[in-house]
Design a protein around this motif. Structure first.
Motif, PDB file in Angstrom:
ATOM      1  N   GLU A 156       0.815  -1.208   0.000  1.00  0.00           N
ATOM      2  CA  GLU A 156       0.000   0.000   0.000  1.00  0.00           C
ATOM      3  C   GLU A 156       0.851   1.261   0.000  1.00  0.00           C
ATOM      4  OE1 GLU A 156      -3.469   1.810  -0.610  1.00  0.00           O
ATOM      5  OE2 GLU A 156      -3.246  -0.366  -0.381  1.00  0.00           O
ATOM      6  N   ILE A 157       2.006   1.204   0.668  1.00  0.00           N
ATOM      7  CA  ILE A 157       2.880   2.385   0.740  1.00  0.00           C
ATOM      8  C   ILE A 157       3.382   2.757  -0.654  1.00  0.00           C
ATOM      9  CG2 ILE A 157       4.925   0.972   1.220  1.00  0.00           C
ATOM     10  CD1 ILE A 157       4.224   4.572   2.425  1.00  0.00           C
ATOM     11  N   MET A 158       3.606   1.745  -1.502  1.00  0.00           N
ATOM     12  CA  MET A 158       4.066   2.006  -2.870  1.00  0.00           C
ATOM     13  C   MET A 158       2.969   2.692  -3.680  1.00  0.00           C
ATOM     14  SD  MET A 158       5.624  -0.714  -5.665  1.00  0.00           S
ATOM     15  CE  MET A 158       6.938  -1.236  -4.560  1.00  0.00           C
ATOM     16  N   ILE A 159       1.731   2.261  -3.471  1.00  0.00           N
ATOM     17  CA  ILE A 159       0.605   2.877  -4.166  1.00  0.00           C
ATOM     18  C   ILE A 159       0.431   4.323  -3.708  1.00  0.00           C
ATOM     19  CG2 ILE A 159      -1.889   2.792  -4.547  1.00  0.00           C
ATOM     20  CD1 ILE A 159      -1.734  -0.237  -4.179  1.00  0.00           C
ATOM     21  N   ALA A 173      -2.340   4.780 -11.016  1.00  0.00           N
ATOM     22  CA  ALA A 173      -1.103   4.611 -10.247  1.00  0.00           C
ATOM     23  C   ALA A 173      -0.775   3.128 -10.087  1.00  0.00           C
ATOM     24  CB  ALA A 173      -1.248   5.273  -8.877  1.00  0.00           C
ATOM     25  N   VAL A 174      -1.794   2.316  -9.787  1.00  0.00           N
ATOM     26  CA  VAL A 174      -1.594   0.873  -9.637  1.00  0.00           C
ATOM     27  C   VAL A 174      -1.094   0.265 -10.951  1.00  0.00           C
ATOM     28  CG1 VAL A 174      -2.776  -1.326  -9.289  1.00  0.00           C
ATOM     29  CG2 VAL A 174      -3.256   0.591  -7.768  1.00  0.00           C
ATOM     30  N   LYS A 175      -1.679   0.718 -12.067  1.00  0.00           N
ATOM     31  CA  LYS A 175      -1.270   0.186 -13.369  1.00  0.00           C
ATOM     32  C   LYS A 175       0.182   0.553 -13.683  1.00  0.00           C
ATOM     33  CE  LYS A 175      -2.680  -0.201 -18.186  1.00  0.00           C
ATOM     34  NZ  LYS A 175      -3.678   0.176 -19.217  1.00  0.00           N
TER      35      LYS A 175
END
Length: 265
Positions: A142-145, A189-191
């Protein structure tokens, strides 16, 4: 042109693009190339419904991946009358890079063909990556997202400032909260993260590396002021050599996917 324009997205008014007696220079891509192509040729007094489906990577993230329906009424249509092109004008306008109209047309045609091929390859690359991502199980912290959304939000705020709006004004006009906007940016962002992870995995498997020699060839294409070699690049504190190599390796990995797809196809 001068026009009245209203925009709807998901059957809701999109206030940012709803304007009365607004000026528009066709060809600048304010509402995208598809919109421009549909408004060309309309005369003063004419009305038209224009439907545009925006790509997922469209510059305005608010409409990226969405369908927007416009109602336009042309108020005035002005055209600039250009003088007849001559060899002398071509030479002067290109600082003697091209001497004749024929030479300029030939080079321009070649550049457009390269651009068209690049666009085709980019679409193929995106389609391949989408297929690989859909077949992969990727767990993203989640931190990366959150970090990716933060970066997307900073870029979005910069775009709004370029349009003369503050982020607060945009949120007020679109009747959204900051949480709503962050949620809108999250999917893209996830993509982006999934794409990077997939490309990195393929890069490691295929042992795609970027040597100083390859980097120097790329540097020559960039036409950076006062930088023509890797050594000059290394001596410039504003450039991260390892990050540049990583970016080039990622691009080459994508090109490798396109090549393999074309061979298998």
């Amino acid at each position: 042109i001068q026009l009245h324009i209203t925009a709807e997205m998901n059957k809701e008014p999109y206030e940012l693009w709803t304007r009365q007696n607004s000026g528009l220079r066709v060809g600048t891509g304010t509402y995208g190339d598809d919109f421009d192509s549909q408004v060309i040729g309309l005369k003063a007094g004419e009305k038209k419904t224009i439907t545009v489906e925006y790509a997922a990577d469209f510059s305005n993230k608010d409409v990226a991946g969405q369908i927007v329906v416009f109602e336009v009424e042309i108020l005035e249509n002005r055209r600039k009358k250009s003088p007849e092109l001559t060899d002398e004008m071509v030479a002067k306008g290109t600082e003697d890079k091209y001497k004749t109209i024929d030479e300029f047309k030939s080079e321009t045609r070649e550049a457009l063909e390269k651009q068209k091929k690049q666009q085709s390859d980019d679409k193929l690359k995106a389609d391949i990556l989408d297929s690989v991502i859909s077949d992969s199980k990727i767990d993203i912290p989640e931190i990366m997202i959150t970090q990716e959304v933060d970066q997307s939000l900073r870029y979005f705020e910069y775009q709004m400032k370029q349009s003369g709006l503050s982020l607060e004004q945009y949120l007020e006009m679109s009747q959204k909260t900051m949480e709503n906007l962050r949620e809108d940016l999250k999917e893209n962002a996830v993509k982006k993260i999934q794409t990077r992870l997939v490309l990195n995995a393929i890069k490691e498997k295929e042992k795609v590396e970027v040597s100083d020699e390859v980097l120097e060839e790329e540097v020559k294409k960039w036409n950076l002021p006062n930088i023509k070699t890797v050594e000059e690049l290394k001596n410039s504190p504003q450039y991260d050599i390892e990050q540049l190599k990583a970016n080039i390796a990622e691009e080459k990995t994508g090109d490798l996917l396109v090549s393999l797809a074309k061979i298998s196809g």
